[in-house]
Design a protein around this motif. Structure first.
Motif, mmCIF file in Angstrom:
data_model
loop_
_atom_site.group_PDB
_atom_site.id
_atom_site.type_symbol
_atom_site.label_atom_id
_atom_site.label_comp_id
_atom_site.label_asym_id
_atom_site.label_seq_id
_atom_site.Cartn_x
_atom_site.Cartn_y
_atom_site.Cartn_z
ATOM 1 N N GLY B 118 50.661 46.123 16.227
ATOM 2 C CA GLY B 118 51.922 46.692 16.705
ATOM 3 C C GLY B 118 52.429 47.808 15.808
ATOM 4 O O GLY B 118 53.074 48.755 16.271
ATOM 5 N N LEU B 119 52.138 47.712 14.501
ATOM 6 C CA LEU B 119 52.589 48.759 13.578
ATOM 7 C C LEU B 119 51.832 50.059 13.840
ATOM 8 O O LEU B 119 52.403 51.149 13.755
ATOM 9 N N TYR B 136 50.698 56.242 5.923
ATOM 10 C CA TYR B 136 52.023 55.617 5.983
ATOM 11 C C TYR B 136 52.008 54.181 6.490
ATOM 12 O O TYR B 136 52.983 53.474 6.332
ATOM 13 N N VAL B 137 50.919 53.788 7.142
ATOM 14 C CA VAL B 137 50.884 52.414 7.660
ATOM 15 C C VAL B 137 49.818 51.590 6.945
ATOM 16 O O VAL B 137 50.136 50.655 6.220
ATOM 17 N N PRO B 140 50.095 51.570 2.642
ATOM 18 C CA PRO B 140 51.284 50.906 2.070
ATOM 19 C C PRO B 140 51.452 49.467 2.537
ATOM 20 O O PRO B 140 51.821 48.599 1.752
ATOM 21 N N GLU B 141 51.146 49.207 3.813
ATOM 22 C CA GLU B 141 51.356 47.848 4.324
ATOM 23 C C GLU B 141 50.342 46.877 3.727
ATOM 24 O O GLU B 141 50.616 45.695 3.603
ATOM 25 N N ALA B 216 58.298 41.046 -2.682
ATOM 26 C CA ALA B 216 59.713 40.653 -2.763
ATOM 27 C C ALA B 216 60.612 41.573 -1.969
ATOM 28 O O ALA B 216 61.764 41.269 -1.730
ATOM 29 N N ARG B 217 60.089 42.733 -1.527
ATOM 30 C CA ARG B 217 60.995 43.629 -0.831
ATOM 31 C C ARG B 217 61.142 43.273 0.634
ATOM 32 O O ARG B 217 60.464 42.444 1.154
#
Lengths: 370, 217
Positions: B118-119, B136-137, B140-141, B216-217
């Motif tokens: 979905g991202l 960007y996906v 980082p993810e 943690a974010r």
């Protein structure tokens, strides 16, 4: 959360509105046309026809609902609009332009004119709310200062000005969907696609998101196409609705009409959760056919718009007492939409009554009390 | 332990750090693009090239199948070609990097595959081009998974570097075998074990800490 959360959005006069408004002399952007769109998937189990011969028009500025059971093809149909899904045959036209001809650059440009929000929000967990909302502009090469003003604008529009530096994981479902809406709007699209946008939300949050969508539609004038399996969502905000069944159009029309006088079984079964008109003890005894001549016929009459049934005529059409089981009238898009459920006297023939009113249908039979 | 032995241990410690550090750097630079390729070039991926994907996959499996000590020897001609020598620290770095890259790439691949499709779809819907989706996906993810995978890779490489003595590269494992085992110097053996345990624990702790911070974010 409801009106309070939404208020900043209502009071804010944003430059976004001006930008999305009608350009004088040009037709209003945001129109959609499907021409004989079909989609076939090939899997190991064989070919599956997800969409069959879909032709329809969606007017600019409309709020258009597509409803159907899961697997009816709603998702595939919605995704043909921004080509996340390619039709096998047929064409999709956005503002009169056949989008199947676009190359990669053209497709990217098209997608910047079409925002999309998702059932599970699909926010990037590694980016803050502001960074998520800014991404469409970053990849479009917009200047930094402009990105800042435009993200501020849309965050204010969705009522999340104070959440810019928060990570999505810290937000509630409703807030996440607002971020989704902000991300979809930051490119100033002319069309907004909503993919089951409220299906993961509780009823109250659903209403607040729907209110936000209606607010955006009114203020920015963009076309909204939404898919859902909940009739209540359609009733809440849509002007027109398309009922999909097995990949084909079951029926299509203004919401008040489709709701008031559903013509297709698929529509009726989707409407069922909204029609809590039969008491459960009655439903338990309901049979499709009369078992004894003394059984009482249960008749449902649905109507919409001007053709309200003549109650006196109905009552005098059958012999014996007519019992009113339930009745409701609600107003959808300022049309009266009503439903009456009656039980006839033991042994009374329903034919006299069903011939009185075209939408009177025998729901079933219940045993007489004596 | 004699002062010479302590010097020797220090030297071995530095050699190990150097070998593992340089090879890990190469494994990151080569392994991440390799993993991105393996994920995005599969059927339905954003850079779909299923045939090439299968060929590269076979190569990766091939390198993963060869035990490090065999690879160390088998790669000697290649090592000479790349670094101009077949002995010493640099001679060990080449096979270490060649062995660690597919290992790391497979771990990163798993993290990349776990990203919600979905991202990717959302990124496409907002007008991301394919390289934007990687930048960007995907990366980082998957970062927590990538860091976790790097931790595992580095710990495995510290273990593998013990065999580097076979090409005269030195390092802690070499000292343990030559002095601890062949000369029956139990003290040296114990010292090497303690240093390795501390080193591996430190790497693991740092990796876990970084992953925790990211999550943690």
């Amino acid at each position: 959360m409801s009106a309070g959360v939404l208020s900043p959005a209502i009071t804010l006069a944003t430059p976004v509105a001006a930008a999305a408004g009608t350009v004088a002399g040009k037709p209003r952007p945001g129109s959609l046309r499907f021409e004989a769109v079909a989609k076939t998937y090939h899997s190991s189990a064989g070919a599956v026809e997800a969409l069959k011969d879909i032709s329809l028009d969606i007017a600019p500025g409309d709020i258009y609902g597509i409803i159907g059971r899961s697997g009816a093809g709603k998702s595939s149909l919605l995704r043909t609009i921004n080509r996340l899904e390619e039709p096998t045959t047929g064409r999709v036209l956005v503002d009169g332009e056949d989008i199947s001809r676009l190359d990669e650059a053209g497709l990217v440009a098209l997608r910047r004119r079409i925002g999309m929000i998702f059932q599970h929000f699909n926010l990037l967990s590694a980016r803050t709310v502001r960074e998520n909302v800014a991404l469409p502009l970053i990849v479009a090469g917009v200047a930094k200062e402009e990105i800042r003003t435009r993200t501020d604008e849309v965050l204010a529009l969705v009522g999340l000005s104070d959440k810019g530096d928060t990570y999505p994981s810290r937000l509630s479902g409703g807030q996440k969907q607002r971020v989704g809406v902000a991300r979809a709007l930051v490119s100033r699209p002319e069309i907004l696609l909503c993919d089951e946008a409220t299906s993961a939300l509780d009823p109250e949050t659903t209403l607040s998101i729907l209110e936000l969508l209606r607010d955006i539609n009114r203020k920015l004038g963009l076309t909204i196409v939404l898919i859902t399996h909940e009739m209540s969502v359609i009733r809440e905000i849509c002007n027109r609705v398309l009922v999909l069944e097995g990949g084909a159009i079951a029926e299509e029309g203004p919401v008040w009409q489709v709701f008031g006088a559903p013509r297709h079984d698929a529509t009726r079964s989707l409407l069922a959760p909204l029609q809590r008109d039969l008491p459960p003890e009655l439903t338990a005894n309901l049979r499709p056919e009369a078992q004894t001549p003394r059984d009482r016929a249960v008749i449902g009459i649905s109507y919409a718009g001007t053709v309200a049934p003549d109650l006196q005529a109905l009552a005098s059409a059958t012999k014996g007492a007519v019992e009113l089981l339930s009745a409701s009238v609600e107003r959808i898009q300022s049309h009266a939409v009503g439903r009456i459920v009656l039980a006839l006297a033991p042994g009374a023939k329903p034919a006299a009554l069903t011939s009185q009113h075209p939408s009177a249908k025998v729901i079933g039979y219940v045993p007489a009390d004596d | 332990m004699s002062p010479q032995m302590i010097d020797r241990l220090w030297q071995a410690f530095y050699d190990t750090l150097f070998m593992v550090g340089i090879s890990a750097g190469i494994a990151v630079l080569a392994g991440i693009p390799l993993a991105v390729f393996l994920v995005t070039s599969g059927p339905g991926g954003i850079f779909a090239a299923p045939r090439l994907n299968r060929i590269v996959g076979l190569f990766v499996n091939g390198f993963r199948a060869v035990p490090f000590i065999v690879l160390l020897v088998a790669l000697i001609p290649f090592t000479r070609l790349v670094v101009g020598t077949t002995i010493g620290v640099w001679a060990a770095i080449v096979p270490l990097a060649v062995s660690a890259t597919p290992f790391f790439a497979r771990i990163v691949e798993v993290s990349l595959r776990e990203i919600d499709p979905g991202l990717i779809e959302a990124a496409q819907s907002i007008g991301c081009r394919r390289h934007h989706i990687v930048r960007y996906v995907y990366l980082p993810e998957a970062l927590p998974g990538i860091i976790g995978g790097l931790t595992i890779t580095v710990v495995t490489m510290i273990g593998a570097s013990a065999m580097a003595g076979a090409v005269g590269a030195g390092g802690l494992g070499d000292v343990a075998i030559r002095y601890g085992y062949q000369r029956f110097d139990t003290t040296v053996m114990m010292a090497v074990i303690v240093i390795l345990v501390v080193l591996v624990s430190a790497v693991q702790f740092a990796g876990d800490y970084a992953v925790r911070r990211l999550k943690a974010r």
